[in-house]
Design a protein around this motif. Sequence first.
Motif, PDB file in Angstrom:
ATOM      1  N   PRO A 195       4.558   7.826   6.502  1.00 57.67           N
ATOM      2  CA  PRO A 195       4.227   7.315   5.171  1.00 57.67           C
ATOM      3  C   PRO A 195       5.191   7.886   4.130  1.00 57.67           C
ATOM      4  O   PRO A 195       5.852   8.899   4.382  1.00 57.67           O
ATOM      5  N   PRO A 196       5.284   7.262   2.967  1.00 59.38           N
ATOM      6  CA  PRO A 196       6.180   7.755   1.920  1.00 59.38           C
ATOM      7  C   PRO A 196       5.801   9.172   1.486  1.00 59.38           C
ATOM      8  O   PRO A 196       4.635   9.555   1.529  1.00 59.38           O
ATOM      9  N   ARG A 197       6.802   9.929   1.072  1.00 65.55           N
ATOM     10  CA  ARG A 197       6.545  11.279   0.560  1.00 65.55           C
ATOM     11  C   ARG A 197       5.752  11.186  -0.733  1.00 65.55           C
ATOM     12  O   ARG A 197       5.840  10.195  -1.458  1.00 65.55           O
ATOM     13  N   LEU A 198       5.014  12.245  -1.015  1.00 68.28           N
ATOM     14  CA  LEU A 198       4.224  12.283  -2.246  1.00 68.28           C
ATOM     15  C   LEU A 198       5.109  12.677  -3.424  1.00 68.28           C
ATOM     16  O   LEU A 198       5.968  13.561  -3.292  1.00 68.28           O
ATOM     17  N   PRO A 199       4.900  12.045  -4.563  1.00 67.90           N
ATOM     18  CA  PRO A 199       5.686  12.414  -5.740  1.00 67.90           C
ATOM     19  C   PRO A 199       5.214  13.750  -6.293  1.00 67.90           C
ATOM     20  O   PRO A 199       4.071  14.168  -6.090  1.00 67.90           O
ATOM     21  N   LYS A 200       6.101  14.454  -7.006  1.00 66.33           N
ATOM     22  CA  LYS A 200       5.716  15.713  -7.645  1.00 66.33           C
ATOM     23  C   LYS A 200       4.839  15.443  -8.865  1.00 66.33           C
ATOM     24  O   LYS A 200       3.979  16.230  -9.196  1.00 66.33           O
ATOM     25  N   ALA A 201       5.097  14.341  -9.530  1.00 63.05           N
ATOM     26  CA  ALA A 201       4.321  13.967 -10.715  1.00 63.05           C
ATOM     27  C   ALA A 201       4.251  12.450 -10.778  1.00 63.05           C
ATOM     28  O   ALA A 201       5.127  11.757 -10.271  1.00 63.05           O
ATOM     29  N   ALA A 202       3.198  11.958 -11.386  1.00 60.02           N
ATOM     30  CA  ALA A 202       3.045  10.519 -11.580  1.00 60.02           C
ATOM     31  C   ALA A 202       2.637  10.290 -13.028  1.00 60.02           C
ATOM     32  O   ALA A 202       1.784  10.997 -13.554  1.00 60.02           O
ATOM     33  N   TRP A 203       3.262   9.328 -13.650  1.00 56.25           N
ATOM     34  CA  TRP A 203       3.038   9.080 -15.073  1.00 56.25           C
ATOM     35  C   TRP A 203       2.563   7.658 -15.310  1.00 56.25           C
ATOM     36  O   TRP A 203       2.966   6.742 -14.627  1.00 56.25           O
ATOM     37  N   ILE A 204       1.744   7.501 -16.330  1.00 51.85           N
ATOM     38  CA  ILE A 204       1.425   6.172 -16.830  1.00 51.85           C
ATOM     39  C   ILE A 204       2.483   5.824 -17.877  1.00 51.85           C
ATOM     40  O   ILE A 204       3.113   4.784 -17.826  1.00 51.85           O
ATOM     41  N   MET A 256       0.818  -1.195   0.000  1.00 55.14           N
ATOM     42  CA  MET A 256       0.000   0.000   0.000  1.00 55.14           C
ATOM     43  C   MET A 256       0.857   1.253   0.000  1.00 55.14           C
ATOM     44  O   MET A 256       0.415   2.306   0.373  1.00 55.14           O
ATOM     45  N   GLY A 257       2.087   1.181  -0.440  1.00 52.82           N
ATOM     46  CA  GLY A 257       2.982   2.319  -0.400  1.00 52.82           C
ATOM     47  C   GLY A 257       2.916   3.207  -1.617  1.00 52.82           C
ATOM     48  O   GLY A 257       3.387   4.330  -1.591  1.00 52.82           O
ATOM     49  N   LYS A 258       2.324   2.750  -2.678  1.00 48.86           N
ATOM     50  CA  LYS A 258       2.335   3.511  -3.926  1.00 48.86           C
ATOM     51  C   LYS A 258       1.039   4.285  -4.121  1.00 48.86           C
ATOM     52  O   LYS A 258      -0.019   3.905  -3.659  1.00 48.86           O
ATOM     53  N   ASN A 259       1.151   5.383  -4.851  1.00 51.90           N
ATOM     54  CA  ASN A 259      -0.011   6.169  -5.249  1.00 51.90           C
ATOM     55  C   ASN A 259      -0.183   6.023  -6.750  1.00 51.90           C
ATOM     56  O   ASN A 259       0.797   5.993  -7.492  1.00 51.90           O
ATOM     57  N   THR A 260      -1.421   5.977  -7.194  1.00 47.44           N
ATOM     58  CA  THR A 260      -1.658   5.902  -8.627  1.00 47.44           C
ATOM     59  C   THR A 260      -1.532   7.294  -9.225  1.00 47.44           C
ATOM     60  O   THR A 260      -1.654   8.296  -8.513  1.00 47.44           O
ATOM     61  N   PRO A 261      -1.283   7.404 -10.528  1.00 49.94           N
ATOM     62  CA  PRO A 261      -1.250   8.720 -11.160  1.00 49.94           C
ATOM     63  C   PRO A 261      -2.551   9.500 -10.923  1.00 49.94           C
ATOM     64  O   PRO A 261      -2.526  10.710 -10.721  1.00 49.94           O
ATOM     65  N   ALA A 262      -3.676   8.804 -10.919  1.00 51.20           N
ATOM     66  CA  ALA A 262      -4.956   9.486 -10.699  1.00 51.20           C
ATOM     67  C   ALA A 262      -5.012  10.100  -9.306  1.00 51.20           C
ATOM     68  O   ALA A 262      -5.494  11.226  -9.137  1.00 51.20           O
ATOM     69  N   PHE A 263      -4.527   9.393  -8.284  1.00 47.39           N
ATOM     70  CA  PHE A 263      -4.526   9.926  -6.925  1.00 47.39           C
ATOM     71  C   PHE A 263      -3.682  11.191  -6.835  1.00 47.39           C
ATOM     72  O   PHE A 263      -4.048  12.156  -6.177  1.00 47.39           O
ATOM     73  N   VAL A 264      -2.535  11.181  -7.497  1.00 44.70           N
ATOM     74  CA  VAL A 264      -1.647  12.345  -7.467  1.00 44.70           C
ATOM     75  C   VAL A 264      -2.275  13.500  -8.248  1.00 44.70           C
ATOM     76  O   VAL A 264      -2.275  14.643  -7.793  1.00 44.70           O
ATOM     77  N   HIS A 265      -2.841  13.203  -9.403  1.00 42.49           N
ATOM     78  CA  HIS A 265      -3.416  14.231 -10.265  1.00 42.49           C
ATOM     79  C   HIS A 265      -4.597  14.946  -9.616  1.00 42.49           C
ATOM     80  O   HIS A 265      -4.689  16.171  -9.645  1.00 42.49           O
ATOM     81  N   ASP A 266      -5.502  14.190  -9.013  1.00 36.75           N
ATOM     82  CA  ASP A 266      -6.715  14.821  -8.479  1.00 36.75           C
ATOM     83  C   ASP A 266      -6.583  15.265  -7.026  1.00 36.75           C
ATOM     84  O   ASP A 266      -7.522  15.792  -6.443  1.00 36.75           O
ATOM     85  N   GLY A 267      -5.410  15.065  -6.407  1.00 29.86           N
ATOM     86  CA  GLY A 267      -5.184  15.526  -5.052  1.00 29.86           C
ATOM     87  C   GLY A 267      -5.605  14.547  -3.970  1.00 29.86           C
ATOM     88  O   GLY A 267      -5.432  14.824  -2.781  1.00 29.86           O
ATOM     89  N   THR A 268      -6.151  13.403  -4.347  1.00 30.87           N
ATOM     90  CA  THR A 268      -6.581  12.399  -3.380  1.00 30.87           C
ATOM     91  C   THR A 268      -5.386  11.847  -2.601  1.00 30.87           C
ATOM     92  O   THR A 268      -5.542  11.422  -1.453  1.00 30.87           O
ATOM     93  N   ALA A 269      -4.212  11.872  -3.182  1.00 25.58           N
ATOM     94  CA  ALA A 269      -3.025  11.317  -2.529  1.00 25.58           C
ATOM     95  C   ALA A 269      -2.720  12.010  -1.209  1.00 25.58           C
ATOM     96  O   ALA A 269      -2.218  11.384  -0.276  1.00 25.58           O
ATOM     97  N   VAL A 270      -3.044  13.291  -1.104  1.00 26.54           N
ATOM     98  CA  VAL A 270      -2.806  14.026   0.141  1.00 26.54           C
ATOM     99  C   VAL A 270      -3.661  13.439   1.266  1.00 26.54           C
ATOM    100  O   VAL A 270      -3.182  13.214   2.378  1.00 26.54           O
ATOM    101  N   THR A 271      -4.937  13.180   0.977  1.00 30.24           N
ATOM    102  CA  THR A 271      -5.849  12.595   1.965  1.00 30.24           C
ATOM    103  C   THR A 271      -5.413  11.179   2.330  1.00 30.24           C
ATOM    104  O   THR A 271      -5.416  10.805   3.510  1.00 30.24           O
TER     105      THR A 271
END
Length: 65
Positions: A42-51, A1-16
């Motif tokens: 928890p792991p730091r949030l990435p600046k960008a996430a790519w598919i 459960m350590g990774k964030n999807t690009p969608a989570f990062v893009h829409d801001g859900t990753a912060v929550t």
Amino acid sequence: MGKNTPAFVHDGTAVTIRARRADVLADAHAANPHRFRRWPTPPRLPKAAWINEPAKGEYQEEPAA
């Protein structure tokens, strides 16, 4: 459960999600502090996430507003 999807990062859900993970880790530490060498975070949030990350030089990050 350590990774964030690009969608989570893009829409801001990753912060929550990161905040919830921090709460869960704090509860786990409080219940069993002997299992941890240091305070869990928890792991730091990435600046960008790519598919499909573009090749170097194809993408320029937009300046922060």
